[in-house]
Design a protein around this motif. Sequence first.
Motif, mmCIF file in Angstrom:
data_model
loop_
_atom_site.group_PDB
_atom_site.id
_atom_site.type_symbol
_atom_site.label_atom_id
_atom_site.label_comp_id
_atom_site.label_asym_id
_atom_site.label_seq_id
_atom_site.Cartn_x
_atom_site.Cartn_y
_atom_site.Cartn_z
ATOM 1 N N TYR A 5 -9.227 2.311 10.523
ATOM 2 C CA TYR A 5 -8.338 3.260 11.183
ATOM 3 C C TYR A 5 -9.060 4.464 11.760
ATOM 4 C CZ TYR A 5 -4.824 0.624 8.658
ATOM 5 O OH TYR A 5 -4.050 -0.367 8.171
ATOM 6 N N THR A 64 7.285 23.216 9.426
ATOM 7 C CA THR A 64 8.720 23.418 9.686
ATOM 8 C C THR A 64 9.353 24.581 8.913
ATOM 9 O OG1 THR A 64 9.331 21.682 8.103
ATOM 10 C CG2 THR A 64 9.230 21.058 10.414
ATOM 11 N N ARG A 69 -5.037 7.385 17.480
ATOM 12 C CA ARG A 69 -4.087 8.151 16.688
ATOM 13 C C ARG A 69 -4.792 8.981 15.620
ATOM 14 N NH1 ARG A 69 1.633 6.052 14.748
ATOM 15 N NH2 ARG A 69 2.341 8.075 14.036
ATOM 16 N N ASN A 70 -5.750 8.353 14.949
ATOM 17 C CA ASN A 70 -6.441 9.074 13.889
ATOM 18 C C ASN A 70 -7.292 10.206 14.461
ATOM 19 O OD1 ASN A 70 -7.079 9.349 11.026
ATOM 20 N ND2 ASN A 70 -9.153 8.797 11.675
ATOM 21 N N GLU A 78 0.494 12.531 7.772
ATOM 22 C CA GLU A 78 0.068 11.980 9.069
ATOM 23 C C GLU A 78 -0.984 10.895 8.883
ATOM 24 O OE1 GLU A 78 0.694 15.985 11.771
ATOM 25 O OE2 GLU A 78 -1.320 15.296 11.313
ATOM 26 N N THR A 79 -1.929 11.172 7.991
ATOM 27 C CA THR A 79 -2.973 10.183 7.735
ATOM 28 C C THR A 79 -2.361 8.883 7.224
ATOM 29 O OG1 THR A 79 -4.528 11.938 7.199
ATOM 30 C CG2 THR A 79 -5.104 9.747 6.436
ATOM 31 N N GLU A 106 8.852 5.778 11.857
ATOM 32 C CA GLU A 106 7.970 4.607 11.929
ATOM 33 C C GLU A 106 8.348 3.585 10.857
ATOM 34 O OE1 GLU A 106 4.542 4.642 13.590
ATOM 35 O OE2 GLU A 106 4.983 6.493 14.684
ATOM 36 N N ILE A 118 0.635 7.757 7.834
ATOM 37 C CA ILE A 118 1.334 7.079 8.929
ATOM 38 C C ILE A 118 0.312 6.326 9.775
ATOM 39 C CG2 ILE A 118 2.759 7.395 10.981
ATOM 40 C CD1 ILE A 118 3.863 9.967 9.681
ATOM 41 N N THR A 119 -0.797 7.014 10.094
ATOM 42 C CA THR A 119 -1.836 6.387 10.901
ATOM 43 C C THR A 119 -2.383 5.128 10.232
ATOM 44 O OG1 THR A 119 -2.478 8.541 11.744
ATOM 45 C CG2 THR A 119 -4.085 6.786 11.965
ATOM 46 N N GLN A 120 -2.491 5.174 8.923
ATOM 47 C CA GLN A 120 -3.053 4.039 8.196
ATOM 48 C C GLN A 120 -2.022 2.971 7.856
ATOM 49 O OE1 GLN A 120 -5.343 6.419 5.062
ATOM 50 N NE2 GLN A 120 -6.563 4.582 5.362
ATOM 51 N N HIS A 121 -0.820 3.117 8.387
ATOM 52 C CA HIS A 121 0.248 2.141 8.147
ATOM 53 C C HIS A 121 0.502 1.894 6.677
ATOM 54 C CE1 HIS A 121 0.156 1.466 12.397
ATOM 55 N NE2 HIS A 121 -1.098 1.067 12.359
ATOM 56 N N GLN A 172 -5.382 18.361 12.794
ATOM 57 C CA GLN A 172 -5.605 18.909 11.465
ATOM 58 C C GLN A 172 -6.687 19.986 11.471
ATOM 59 O OE1 GLN A 172 -6.336 15.369 9.174
ATOM 60 N NE2 GLN A 172 -4.272 14.604 9.525
ATOM 61 N N ASP A 174 -5.127 12.934 15.064
ATOM 62 C CA ASP A 174 -4.799 13.557 13.771
ATOM 63 C C ASP A 174 -5.886 14.545 13.376
ATOM 64 O OD1 ASP A 174 -2.530 12.114 13.566
ATOM 65 O OD2 ASP A 174 -3.162 10.837 11.906
ATOM 66 N N VAL A 197 9.303 18.743 6.349
ATOM 67 C CA VAL A 197 10.430 17.894 6.729
ATOM 68 C C VAL A 197 10.096 17.162 8.029
ATOM 69 C CG1 VAL A 197 12.837 17.893 7.469
ATOM 70 C CG2 VAL A 197 12.138 19.301 5.552
ATOM 71 N N GLY A 198 9.372 17.844 8.908
ATOM 72 C CA GLY A 198 8.987 17.242 10.187
ATOM 73 C C GLY A 198 8.112 16.017 9.997
ATOM 74 N N LYS A 205 0.857 -1.177 0.000
ATOM 75 C CA LYS A 205 0.000 0.000 0.000
ATOM 76 C C LYS A 205 0.900 1.235 0.000
ATOM 77 C CE LYS A 205 -2.815 1.151 3.551
ATOM 78 N NZ LYS A 205 -3.831 0.937 4.577
ATOM 79 N N HIS A 232 8.750 12.014 10.905
ATOM 80 C CA HIS A 232 7.860 11.117 11.652
ATOM 81 C C HIS A 232 7.639 9.815 10.907
ATOM 82 C CE1 HIS A 232 5.951 14.702 13.994
ATOM 83 N NE2 HIS A 232 7.100 14.304 14.501
#
Lengths: 331, 327
Positions: free
Chosen positions: B46, B246, B51-52, A77-78, A107, A80-83, B59, B55, A98-99, A27, A103
């Motif tokens: 998810y 950033t 975590r979500n 971020e989304t 992971e 990352i959360t969803q692997h 957001q 988020d 960059v931040g 994925k 993250h």
Amino acid sequence: MKLRKLLVCMLAASTLMAGAVEAKTYKIGAAVYGLKGQFMQAWVKSIKEHPAVKDGTVQITVFDGNYDANTQNNQIETMITQHYDAIIFVPIDTKASVGAVRHAMAEDIPVVASNTKVASDKVVYVGNDDVEGGRLQAAALAKQIGGKGNVVIIQGPIGQSAQIDREKGELEVLAKNPGIKIIEKKTANWDRAQALSLTEDWLNAHPKQIAGIVSQNDDMALGALQALKSHGVSPKDVPITSIDGMPDAIKAAQAGEITTFLQDAQAQSQGALDVTLAKLIGDSYKPRSVIWQRYGNQVKWADGKAASYILPWVPVTPQNADALYKQVTGG
Amino acid sequence: MNAQTLTTPATATVAPRQRMRTFIDRFAMPIIFVVLCVVLAFSSEYFLTARNLMDILRQTSINGILAIGMTYVILTKGIDLSVGSILAFAGICSGLIAAQGHGLLAALSAGLLAGAVLGAVNGFVVARLSVPPFVATLGMLSVARGLTYIVNDGSPVADLPDAYLSLGDGKLGPLSMPIVIFAAVALLFWMVLKYTTYGRYVYAVGGNEKSARTSGIGVRKVIFSVYVVSGLLAGLAGMVLSARTTSALPQAGLSYELDAIAAVVIGGTSLSGGTGSLVGTLFGALLIGVINNGLNLLGVSSYYQQVAKGLIIVLAVLLDVSRKKQR
């Protein structure tokens, strides 16, 4: 009650399906800066045509960043959360996000940058060098106007990495020609209509004084071309150079109306996907995109381990225009 | 306070149909919100993860902060189209101060001040010079964006110090900093609106300016102040945004005013002023956040996201219109 049964069935089915597919599907999320322009649309179209996506090895999801760094942040971020297994990132700004990238890497989600660099030495880059692109187009213009005369520059959105880098290359080369003077420099935000008005205004403000036009992308160059035509100026007398290699621009280059250099959207997106897969699968992975044959002389695969894959800018000439047009439009 | 209710003839019995309508009017948005969440919970494994949910809150924080200021403005029958530009301006100003090593406090003050000053200009032009808010802030939208480019010659400010970046990725317990800031701002401005005389004035000015004036409220001062609030909060949002991305970007916040206005409108605050609530706005902002997040989780194209958002905005205003007809 019927509804509940149905829901349970659907849920069970979807878990089963997810279980079966997960065994062999990667994925991968592609976060691109925005989908309003032709170039990124071509980028997305070709990543979906990569052999690994077509045969189901990769399930690709495209995230539209809407030209906003914060939106892109949220999307990473989304993911990352969803692997997600990996992220292909086309940032709006080299240093923004960059931040979020850090993250993701923390992971163990590999991130590969395409089209625009990410300011982190841990992120592999697959794409063109915008500074070099700026140098090439400025050098072409300097040659066409014989190294002297007044030049105007149509800029991309101020502060965007592509604008900053292309301009850096342009100014560097133009500065080497003491006969060339930059008399105007303004943004048209990558937009054809804005570039049209801007160029018309310049033609009015400096009648018969503009020797050449540098446009930081094709859309704006085509706007400038319209302006020249509507003012009865021949593009032979006031040459326009730009970069990107969009279909319309290739046609214009074929007609000798502009000079442009192609950055290959397919090479950027499919190349990035191959590099990503090499990170996920390992040394055994052999790249599957045609682009590695296309640019085999200039870009080495290096087992997918190079720190960056810099793609060449291809000058569009009347000779190769037909072939490039087919390649770009996929037809 | 509300003059309209006084003129409405009192009905002895409320027909069941009308009661149903009132119910729908009052709870339509919460119902849509809950239904949406349930659907998403079923569609994506998810969605309901801690975590979500974090988020989503994070957001939502930027738009949420902007929408709080926007609520104050809209309650007075105004509008602030300049928040996105002010956000970028304040972000660059504070970013420059921070990057030059003047410390977090100086950078924060610079950002808040930058926002408040531009907000005050809006307030002055609207309240003193009586320029319609739409026009005044439309002007500021352009002016502030231009100033943003001027201040740092169009370049982003990168290399922000860690203390500054902690505004974006720092944590207070389990909550990340943008959420903490958002929550604190929401609580503070909710209390002001609900429990202070000033808060009642804000409603009164939007409800009926004339009667507010005759009852001795300094209408102009109140109108001036809400634009300062909006500018100040845009400044704050700009700093949180710079920290999250950033780097402070001159093109940050483009068209953010639209999402902020959408959050307020979805939350049931009337564009004609005087009625609405901050809690509704927070709901509205969260709803937008959930739509964006949910459709991302489901891999739905952003093209559809825009359609969904647009439909919900119109639906919200429809409810507002039907509420008015009843009166």
